[in-house]
Design a protein around this motif. Structure first.
Motif, PDB file in Angstrom:
ATOM      1  N   ILE A 124     -18.419   9.363  23.785  1.00 56.29           N
ATOM      2  CA  ILE A 124     -19.323  10.333  23.201  1.00 56.29           C
ATOM      3  C   ILE A 124     -20.796   9.868  23.256  1.00 56.29           C
ATOM      4  O   ILE A 124     -21.272   8.721  23.136  1.00 56.29           O
ATOM      5  CB  ILE A 124     -19.104  10.757  21.796  1.00 56.29           C
ATOM      6  CG1 ILE A 124     -17.654  11.132  21.595  1.00 56.29           C
ATOM      7  CG2 ILE A 124     -19.991  11.413  21.040  1.00 56.29           C
ATOM      8  CD1 ILE A 124     -17.361  11.510  19.907  1.00 56.29           C
ATOM      9  N   GLN A 125     -21.378  10.800  24.210  1.00 54.98           N
ATOM     10  CA  GLN A 125     -22.820  10.513  24.459  1.00 54.98           C
ATOM     11  C   GLN A 125     -23.777  11.613  23.858  1.00 54.98           C
ATOM     12  O   GLN A 125     -23.398  12.730  24.003  1.00 54.98           O
ATOM     13  CB  GLN A 125     -22.919  10.321  25.795  1.00 54.98           C
ATOM     14  CG  GLN A 125     -22.280   9.139  26.491  1.00 54.98           C
ATOM     15  CD  GLN A 125     -22.668   9.004  27.944  1.00 54.98           C
ATOM     16  OE1 GLN A 125     -23.637   9.039  28.289  1.00 54.98           O
ATOM     17  NE2 GLN A 125     -21.393   8.758  28.780  1.00 54.98           N
ATOM     18  N   CYS A 126     -24.694  11.417  23.128  1.00 54.11           N
ATOM     19  CA  CYS A 126     -25.759  12.122  22.639  1.00 54.11           C
ATOM     20  C   CYS A 126     -27.139  12.039  23.019  1.00 54.11           C
ATOM     21  O   CYS A 126     -27.615  11.089  23.760  1.00 54.11           O
ATOM     22  CB  CYS A 126     -25.688  12.064  21.218  1.00 54.11           C
ATOM     23  SG  CYS A 126     -24.146  12.260  20.467  1.00 54.11           S
ATOM     24  N   GLY A 127     -28.023  12.882  23.034  1.00 54.58           N
ATOM     25  CA  GLY A 127     -29.160  13.000  23.572  1.00 54.58           C
ATOM     26  C   GLY A 127     -30.339  11.877  22.874  1.00 54.58           C
ATOM     27  O   GLY A 127     -30.421  11.896  21.629  1.00 54.58           O
ATOM     28  N   LEU A 128     -31.172  11.268  23.725  1.00 59.45           N
ATOM     29  CA  LEU A 128     -31.856  10.202  23.349  1.00 59.45           C
ATOM     30  C   LEU A 128     -32.995  10.736  22.305  1.00 59.45           C
ATOM     31  O   LEU A 128     -33.435  10.209  21.274  1.00 59.45           O
ATOM     32  CB  LEU A 128     -32.383   9.258  24.230  1.00 59.45           C
ATOM     33  CG  LEU A 128     -33.470   8.277  23.943  1.00 59.45           C
ATOM     34  CD1 LEU A 128     -32.979   7.128  23.149  1.00 59.45           C
ATOM     35  CD2 LEU A 128     -33.815   7.513  25.076  1.00 59.45           C
ATOM     36  N   ASP A 129     -33.645  11.854  23.045  1.00 57.23           N
ATOM     37  CA  ASP A 129     -34.672  12.748  22.035  1.00 57.23           C
ATOM     38  C   ASP A 129     -34.206  13.186  20.843  1.00 57.23           C
ATOM     39  O   ASP A 129     -34.829  12.892  19.723  1.00 57.23           O
ATOM     40  CB  ASP A 129     -35.139  13.713  22.909  1.00 57.23           C
ATOM     41  CG  ASP A 129     -36.172  13.420  24.225  1.00 57.23           C
ATOM     42  OD1 ASP A 129     -36.290  12.183  24.129  1.00 57.23           O
ATOM     43  OD2 ASP A 129     -36.239  14.053  24.931  1.00 57.23           O
ATOM     44  N   GLU A 130     -32.913  13.663  20.606  1.00 57.66           N
ATOM     45  CA  GLU A 130     -32.426  14.165  19.548  1.00 57.66           C
ATOM     46  C   GLU A 130     -32.146  12.896  18.641  1.00 57.66           C
ATOM     47  O   GLU A 130     -32.205  13.121  17.357  1.00 57.66           O
ATOM     48  CB  GLU A 130     -31.257  14.825  19.780  1.00 57.66           C
ATOM     49  CG  GLU A 130     -31.341  16.295  20.296  1.00 57.66           C
ATOM     50  CD  GLU A 130     -31.508  16.059  21.915  1.00 57.66           C
ATOM     51  OE1 GLU A 130     -31.814  17.089  22.444  1.00 57.66           O
ATOM     52  OE2 GLU A 130     -31.297  14.828  22.517  1.00 57.66           O
ATOM     53  N   ILE A 131     -31.466  11.423  19.084  1.00 57.60           N
ATOM     54  CA  ILE A 131     -31.164  10.534  18.314  1.00 57.60           C
ATOM     55  C   ILE A 131     -32.576   9.960  17.585  1.00 57.60           C
ATOM     56  O   ILE A 131     -32.581   9.557  16.252  1.00 57.60           O
ATOM     57  CB  ILE A 131     -30.453   9.613  18.936  1.00 57.60           C
ATOM     58  CG1 ILE A 131     -29.196  10.050  19.446  1.00 57.60           C
ATOM     59  CG2 ILE A 131     -30.438   8.283  18.229  1.00 57.60           C
ATOM     60  CD1 ILE A 131     -28.301   9.122  20.367  1.00 57.60           C
ATOM     61  N   THR A 132     -33.664  10.160  18.490  1.00 60.02           N
ATOM     62  CA  THR A 132     -34.796   9.339  17.727  1.00 60.02           C
ATOM     63  C   THR A 132     -36.002  10.123  17.179  1.00 60.02           C
ATOM     64  O   THR A 132     -36.993   9.910  16.735  1.00 60.02           O
ATOM     65  CB  THR A 132     -35.512   8.444  19.283  1.00 60.02           C
ATOM     66  OG1 THR A 132     -35.928   9.484  20.212  1.00 60.02           O
ATOM     67  CG2 THR A 132     -34.802   7.568  19.639  1.00 60.02           C
ATOM     68  N   ALA A 133     -35.543  11.654  17.178  1.00 58.95           N
ATOM     69  CA  ALA A 133     -36.370  12.458  16.450  1.00 58.95           C
ATOM     70  C   ALA A 133     -36.477  11.905  15.027  1.00 58.95           C
ATOM     71  O   ALA A 133     -35.656  11.296  14.395  1.00 58.95           O
ATOM     72  CB  ALA A 133     -35.969  13.972  16.660  1.00 58.95           C
ATOM     73  N   LYS A 134     -37.626  12.528  14.347  1.00 56.15           N
ATOM     74  CA  LYS A 134     -37.783  12.538  12.957  1.00 56.15           C
ATOM     75  C   LYS A 134     -36.627  12.903  12.129  1.00 56.15           C
ATOM     76  O   LYS A 134     -36.089  14.122  12.226  1.00 56.15           O
ATOM     77  CB  LYS A 134     -39.058  12.830  12.469  1.00 56.15           C
ATOM     78  CG  LYS A 134     -39.509  12.625  10.874  1.00 56.15           C
ATOM     79  CD  LYS A 134     -40.804  13.068  10.763  1.00 56.15           C
ATOM     80  CE  LYS A 134     -40.984  12.587   8.977  1.00 56.15           C
ATOM     81  NZ  LYS A 134     -42.397  13.255   8.577  1.00 56.15           N
ATOM     82  N   ASN A 135     -35.980  11.945  11.214  1.00 59.24           N
ATOM     83  CA  ASN A 135     -34.995  12.430  10.520  1.00 59.24           C
ATOM     84  C   ASN A 135     -35.224  12.075   8.831  1.00 59.24           C
ATOM     85  O   ASN A 135     -34.855  10.810   8.608  1.00 59.24           O
ATOM     86  CB  ASN A 135     -33.580  11.731  10.989  1.00 59.24           C
ATOM     87  CG  ASN A 135     -32.487  12.131   9.979  1.00 59.24           C
ATOM     88  OD1 ASN A 135     -32.354  13.122   9.386  1.00 59.24           O
ATOM     89  ND2 ASN A 135     -31.364  11.392  10.274  1.00 59.24           N
ATOM     90  N   PRO A 136     -35.642  13.071   8.214  1.00 57.37           N
ATOM     91  CA  PRO A 136     -35.690  12.711   6.609  1.00 57.37           C
ATOM     92  C   PRO A 136     -34.580  12.970   6.022  1.00 57.37           C
ATOM     93  O   PRO A 136     -34.116  13.656   5.171  1.00 57.37           O
ATOM     94  CB  PRO A 136     -36.714  13.759   6.476  1.00 57.37           C
ATOM     95  CG  PRO A 136     -36.288  15.025   7.137  1.00 57.37           C
ATOM     96  CD  PRO A 136     -35.822  14.548   8.366  1.00 57.37           C
TER      97      PRO A 136
END
Length: 491
Positions: A124-136
């Motif tokens: 399973i691979q996911c998007g780097l931008d989505e993984i590293t986005a701000k996550n409160p």
């Protein structure tokens, strides 16, 4: 995000009843070859359906690693092993030296597998931008709660987009059917299995699906998949975290080598937590919020590595960067965690007010650490997740007589002891209690635990119901020789 917080997030962001599919007429073959980076270990791949209910929809590959029995003349068979996670790579662990005791390694081929979506299996691979986005992940208001939902939705959709259908077909029910295919391909009539942490869920559900194909299951640090809702899940995890903290303070009180010996550990942690809440903990370039701080504390409960924790708290109090204390062996974030966990658990969170109510209530459950970072991150990470829950919770329904042994530490930060008690009650399997601390009872250097588990794996010798093994002090077990535990997984 500063390095310390990244490491902390990495440290914490580290089943309905179903009918077993009929065995294939001709099990698939595994093409074993020497592993290029692990002398004495063989590597192989096994092809299985992407969707067991729709075998015409394509296939995926499962990565395996095998270390052959050291006493082949007295070989019993294979012992399949999984290190948990979700996201733990069993094949990779075996290549790195993971094994059970020399007794077991002599009589069994040690076989690790990377579950679907994990490691060297079709991943399973996911998007780097989505993984590293701000996550409160600890939202302070309804706006941040909506941001948390949006983060989870975007991450889940990126996994679906990049990976394809596998991202939503990696639930444990599917993994169980993969395990049976591995058993058949290994040539074993029945499965011998050791699973730790999230790997216990695989073993529990295998026993439900294939009771006639079980030779021996040792399930260590158990999941409780009968938990009914979000609050029950969060409360159990937080109670376990608080218990471990209290055990740590007791150890520090009685151990002169503790860096906080003779001091009020609770007051030290309360001050550091308050600084984290004010945004003042760490250096200007590397601030730790409450989630990061509690995550850095609680990850030292797994070993436990209490000596390291005490020194790290002293460093944080002195204003030293968190990276100096915690950078050496922090865990990577496994990309498949949410795709797998959120397909196995229905833990609804409908609003910010509900989440804030949970947070305030958990602070009463754990007045020192306030919440379980693992439990909170797992539950909050599924809020807004776009894929369906394919394998929701249910009480275990296992036919009497399936040969299973359940192990658990009395003080476990990830899989609370109460979960093992419930799993034992529902399955009818005996529970062996290690009266000590940490995650993965087999690897706490308790001869009592390993002897009982080994006797069950080799000779089907049950230790008897209600067996308890005494604790081994952490500073003693760190000096003892023995089998190597897997790299610490989240579950």
């Amino acid at each position: 995000m500063g390095l310390g917080r990244k490491l902390a997030v990495a440290a914490v962001a580290a089943v309905t009843l179903f009918t077993a599919a009929p065995a294939s007429a001709a099990p698939a073959a595994i093409d074993w070859k020497p592993c290029p980076t692990a002398p004495g270990v063989e590597c192989g791949k096994l092809t299985v359906p992407l969707d067991w209910d729709r075998p015409g929809d394509g296939t995926i590959q499962l990565a395996l690693a095998r270390r052959k029995a050291t006493d082949p003349a007295h070989r019993i068979g294979s012992v399949l092993m999984d290190p948990g996670g979700p996201g733990g790579a069993g094949a990779g662990e075996v290549q790195s030296g993971w094994s059970l005791s020399p007794k077991v390694a002599a009589r069994f081929d040690t076989v690790g597998f990377d579950p679907r979506g994990v490691g060297e299996s079709t991943a399973i691979q996911c998007g780097l931008d989505e993984i590293t986005a701000k996550n409160p992940v600890l939202p302070k208001d309804s706006g941040e709660f909506q941001q948390l939902l949006a983060y989870n939705r975007a991450l889940g959709r990126s996994c679906d987009r990049i990976t394809g259908p596998l991202a939503s077909r990696s639930d444990t029910r599917s993994v169980v059917r993969d395990m049976d295919a591995i058993r058949a391909a290994l040539g074993d009539q029945k499965l011998t299995y050791y699973g730790v942490s999230y790997g216990t869920l695989m073993g529990q559900q295998y026993a439900e699906a294939y009771p006639d194909r079980v030779r021996a299951l040792v399930l260590d640090s158990n999941m409780d998949h009968s938990i009914r809702g979000t609050w029950e899940f969060l409360r159990a995890e937080t109670q376990a975290t608080q218990e471990l903290f209290e055990q740590f303070t007791g150890w520090c009180d009685r151990t002169t080598s503790c860096a906080l010996h003779g001091q009020n550990v609770r007051a030290v942690v309360a001050d550091l937590y308050a600084r984290a809440e004010r945004g003042e903990l760490g250096t200007p370039d590397d601030r730790l919020d409450p989630m990061a701080f509690v995550g850095l504390v609680s990850r030292n409960f797994y070993g436990p590595t209490w000596d390291k924790l005490a020194k790290s708290l002293v460093d944080l109090r002195a204003g030293k960067p968190a990276a100096a204390a915690f950078a050496k062996d922090d865990l990577p974030i496994p990309d498949p965690f949410a795709s797998i966990f959120c397909s196995d658990w229905r833990l609804p969170i409908d609003s910010y007010s509900q989440l804030e109510h949970y947070r305030r209530a958990l602070s009463r459950v754990s007045p020192d650490l306030h919440f379980s970072p693992l439990g909170w991150t797992a539950a909050a990470g599924c809020a807004g997740w776009p894929s369906p829950v394919r394998n929701p919770q249910h009480p275990l329904s296992i036919r009497p007589g399936v040969p299973m042994l359940i192990l658990n530490s009395r003080y476990d930060p990830a899989t609370p002891y109460s979960w093992a008690v419930r799993a034992a009650q529902q399955s009818g399997a005996p529970l062996l209690t290690y009266e000590g601390w940490g995650h993965g009872a087999y690897f706490k250097k308790s001869q009592c635990v390993t002897d009982a588990a080994d006797a069950f794996l080799m000779d089907a010798a049950f230790p008897g119901r209600g067996k308890h093994c005494p604790a081994v002090e952490p500073e003693v077990q760190s000096r003892m020789d023995g089998v190597r535990p897997p790299i610490t997984q989240l579950y």
